[in-house]
Design an enzyme around this catalytic site. Structure first.
Site, PDB file in Angstrom:
ATOM      1  N   TYR B 101      10.964 -44.687  50.341  1.00 58.78           N
ATOM      2  CA  TYR B 101       9.898 -44.631  49.328  1.00 58.78           C
ATOM      3  C   TYR B 101       8.638 -45.237  49.920  1.00 58.78           C
ATOM      4  CZ  TYR B 101       7.157 -45.764  45.197  1.00 58.78           C
ATOM      5  OH  TYR B 101       6.141 -45.863  44.283  1.00 58.78           O
ATOM      6  N   GLU B 191       1.783 -41.406  46.023  1.00 55.79           N
ATOM      7  CA  GLU B 191       3.191 -41.767  46.164  1.00 55.79           C
ATOM      8  C   GLU B 191       3.958 -40.668  46.879  1.00 55.79           C
ATOM      9  OE1 GLU B 191       5.934 -43.657  42.858  1.00 55.79           O
ATOM     10  OE2 GLU B 191       6.133 -41.481  42.795  1.00 55.79           O
TER      11      GLU B 191
END
Lengths: 289, 380
Positions: B101, B191
């Protein structure tokens, strides 16, 4: 006494020649604020609202001895104006401007902090020490000198609560609108210590809303560091998650930044929270007795 | 402002962040064509402005060409969290050997731009953050460094996400590019979840979530055109254009308030006294009577509205201007529902005088106004 500003505070106005800037400068002068000059790049040497205009904040500070600046510059030019203030010897900058890009605020905040300049706002109504000094856009007549401090993320909601404090006879020591943006220069926790130390403040009203964790952090500070009572009000109990409620900072992102979650944490820390506006005064009075 | 994954990936390509090829399509037939040209297997990904697409059945791997059409149709028929799926991203399926992530956002608490990383990607980062916060890595970046940082600045952080040196240096390059994109396009969030390593050892952004700062859209015309009109409320958008802040809700009491905090508090007070607000509406800090007329238009569009509550605390806003706006609206629209008006602050006397003799119900305090509105047919 009061916090941050008093009757002797010398103030300059950034954007004094603009529509909002000139209107509110006159209002501040009428209230008794010591406005000693203004700043509009390229208009140095002129006069506005009866005070001299300078090209930069530093020029204005040198010529007038001002310690505070209030900014009404449009959002697109706000970063430049804030960096101008950061390049001066000003101590306090109040940014009224609404809608400044967040990264502009961030960069300016970093520059101001590096220079030790305290920032209030942006997107705020300003601050007022009733009867002594008003810096911002709030209606002066609803305030009355007193011993209750107030810190709020909102504008008109603050006026409602101020009016209640005034009408019941309590009055206010200093009222500060800290602004509704995600990045603000001074948060509840930055200002509570000043009220705690102020001999002329007996209690503090904290007006919060959905979004962020600032109220919760303030509650933790209160619990460990404060002796004076604090009373709260939290806007946005009915706000749906994921929707920006006007203020850029007022958005419920997770389960812990709702109004309900904040109320729970404030009350657990010993800060009673009013559910309706008229209860704020009742809770303050109860704490004072 | 939200943009879709396929648009986020376009921005990634502009900035040289490696991401798989893909095509956004609106029909099953186009999905078949796109899949054929890419070669199977492909992934079909619903393009909607909500998280949790995968769980809702909005992301499917298709291995056989014959199955593309049916699967595409199925996804296009989905409604995910109230949002109908109108577009699919067709993209080649990747062979994933590792996923992490990685994001950059503004941490309002710290008042910093910050990279967030976690070597366990592909899952919900919020869950990891709560259950094992020690796995979440943070790197604060000064605002002035965002646009001009280099891979060297991010090498240490990237090495914590990828033990392989080559992968770490690829990730560091990606981080420098993300930071540049973040600052140059005034993002609120960039993101990548997951950032993967494929079977050739290449680090690739398999997803893209980009949020843009509404306050900065005035200097990004190219980004404004990315707005998906289908997934936005037309009334809310037109309100924004007119300087109003408006959100439609479920109740029956139409609200018109000046200031966001007070507008929220007004809704809360209505609910406290047993009513249900039909909307959030902040007419802003200006005194223009035209804004009041626009506000009326929006409120009256909603057939559920049984009563209107106007709550104005004049500061910059002048009560007489609001009153003029109300009078204009009463002339312009055939208002059949009762209107409760509470005007206080700057020029309140002038404002109230203007409204004298009208059929409006006056209120002195917000609480009185909310109670009256709830009684006048606004009860939930």
């Amino acid at each position: 006494m009061s916090i941050l500003i008093d009757k002797d505070t010398k103030v300059i106005v950034q954007g004094i020649t603009g529509r909002d800037g000139s209107f509110h400068t006159q209002q501040m002068i009428d209230y008794g604020t010591k406005i000693v000059g203004g700043v509009t790049p390229g208009k140095g040497g002129q006069t506005a609202c009866g005070v001299p205009v300078f090209n930069s904040v530093q020029e204005a500070v040198k010529a007038t001895g001002a310690t505070a600046s209030v900014m009404y510059v449009p959002a697109a030019f706000a970063k430049g104006a804030m960096l101008d203030a950061a390049n001066s010897d000003i101590k306090l900058l109040i940014a009224i401007t609404e809608g400044i890009p967040t990264l502009d605020v961030l960069e300016a905040y970093e520059a101001l902090t590096a220079k030790g300049v305290r920032l209030i706002g942006p997107n705020c109504p300003g601050l007022i020490t009733p009867g002594a000094c008003k810096i911002g856009i709030m209606p002066g007549q609803i305030h009355k000198p007193g011993r209750i401090g107030l810190i709020s993320r909102s504008g008109t909601l603050t006026y409602e609560i101020v009016k209640e404090l005034t009408d019941c006879g309590l009055g206010e020591s200093t009222c500060i609108g800290i602004g509704g943006d995600p990045i603000i220069g001074s948060k509840f926790v930055d200002l509570l210590p000043l009220f705690e130390a102020d001999p002329d403040t007996d209690a503090v009203v904290l007006v919060g809303e959905i979004g962020g964790q600032d109220e919760v952090i303030a509650a933790e500070y209160f619990k460990t560091k404060m002796k004076k009572p604090v009373v709260g009000f939290m806007a946005g109990l009915t706000a749906p998650p994921g929707r920006r409620m006007g203020h850029a900072g007022a958005i419920v992102g997770g389960e812990d930044d709702t109004a309900a979650a904040k109320i729970e944490k404030l009350e657990a820390a010993g800060i009673p929270v009013a559910r309706i506006i008229s209860d704020v005064v009742k809770l303050v009075q109860k704490k004072l007795n | 402002m939200k943009i879709h994954e396929y648009q986020g990936k376009e921005l990634f390509r502009q900035y040289g962040i490696p991401t798989p090829p893909g095509e956004a399509v609106k029909t099953a037939a186009d999905a078949v064509r796109a899949a054929k040209s890419m070669g199977l297997p492909v992934v079909l990904k619903a393009q909607v402005h909500v998280g949790g697409r995968g769980k809702a059945g909005g992301v499917k791997v298709v291995t056989k060409e014959a199955d593309v059409e049916a699967t595409a149709k199925k996804i296009l028929d989905l409604v995910i969290k109230d949002l109908p799926v109108r577009r699919l991203l067709v993209t080649p399926a990747a062979n994933i050997t590792k996923e992490v992530y990685l994001s950059i956002l503004i941490d309002r608490g710290a008042r910093k731009a910050v990279f967030i990383g976690c070597s366990e990607g592909g899952v919900e980062i919020e869950v990891t953050a709560k259950e094992s916060p020690e796995k979440i890595l943070r790197l604060e970046v000064p605002a002035t460094k965002l646009g001009n940082g280099t891979a060297a600045d991010y090498k240490d952080f990237a090495s914590k996400l990828f033990s392989d040196a080559d992968q770490a240096s690829q990730a560091a390059v990606i981080m420098a590019k993300m930071a540049k994109l973040f600052v140059e396009k005034d993002c609120a969030l960039v993101e990548i979840n997951p950032l993967i390593v494929d079977d050739k050892g290449k680090v690739v952004a398999l997803d893209a979530k980009v949020l843009l700062d509404d306050n900065a859209l005035f200097r990004h015309e190219d980004l404004v055109s990315m707005r998906d009109m289908d997934s936005e409320d037309a009334d809310e958008l037109s309100a924004k254009e007119k300087g109003l802040s408006f959100i439609r809700l479920e109740g029956s009491i139409g609200c018109m308030v000046n200031g966001a905090g007070l507008a929220m508090a007004t809704m809360d007070t209505i609910k406290h006294f047993g009513g249900e607000p039909a909307n959030f509406l902040d007419v802003g800090g200006s005194s223009n009577p035209k804004k009041v007329v626009e506000a009326f238009k929006l409120i009256l569009k909603d057939p559920e509205v049984k009563v209107i509550l106007i709550n104005i605390f004049g500061g910059i806003t002048r009560c007489d201007d609001i009153a003029r706006g109300i009078l204009q609206s009463l002339e312009e629209f055939d208002v059949k529902v009762p209107i409760v008006v509470r005007l206080i602050g700057t020029n309140e006397k002038e404002g109230r005088a203007l409204l004298e003799g009208t059929k409006l119900t006056p209120a002195t305090t917000l609480e009185e106004g909310a109670t009256t509105a709830a009684k006048l047919g606004g009860k939930a």
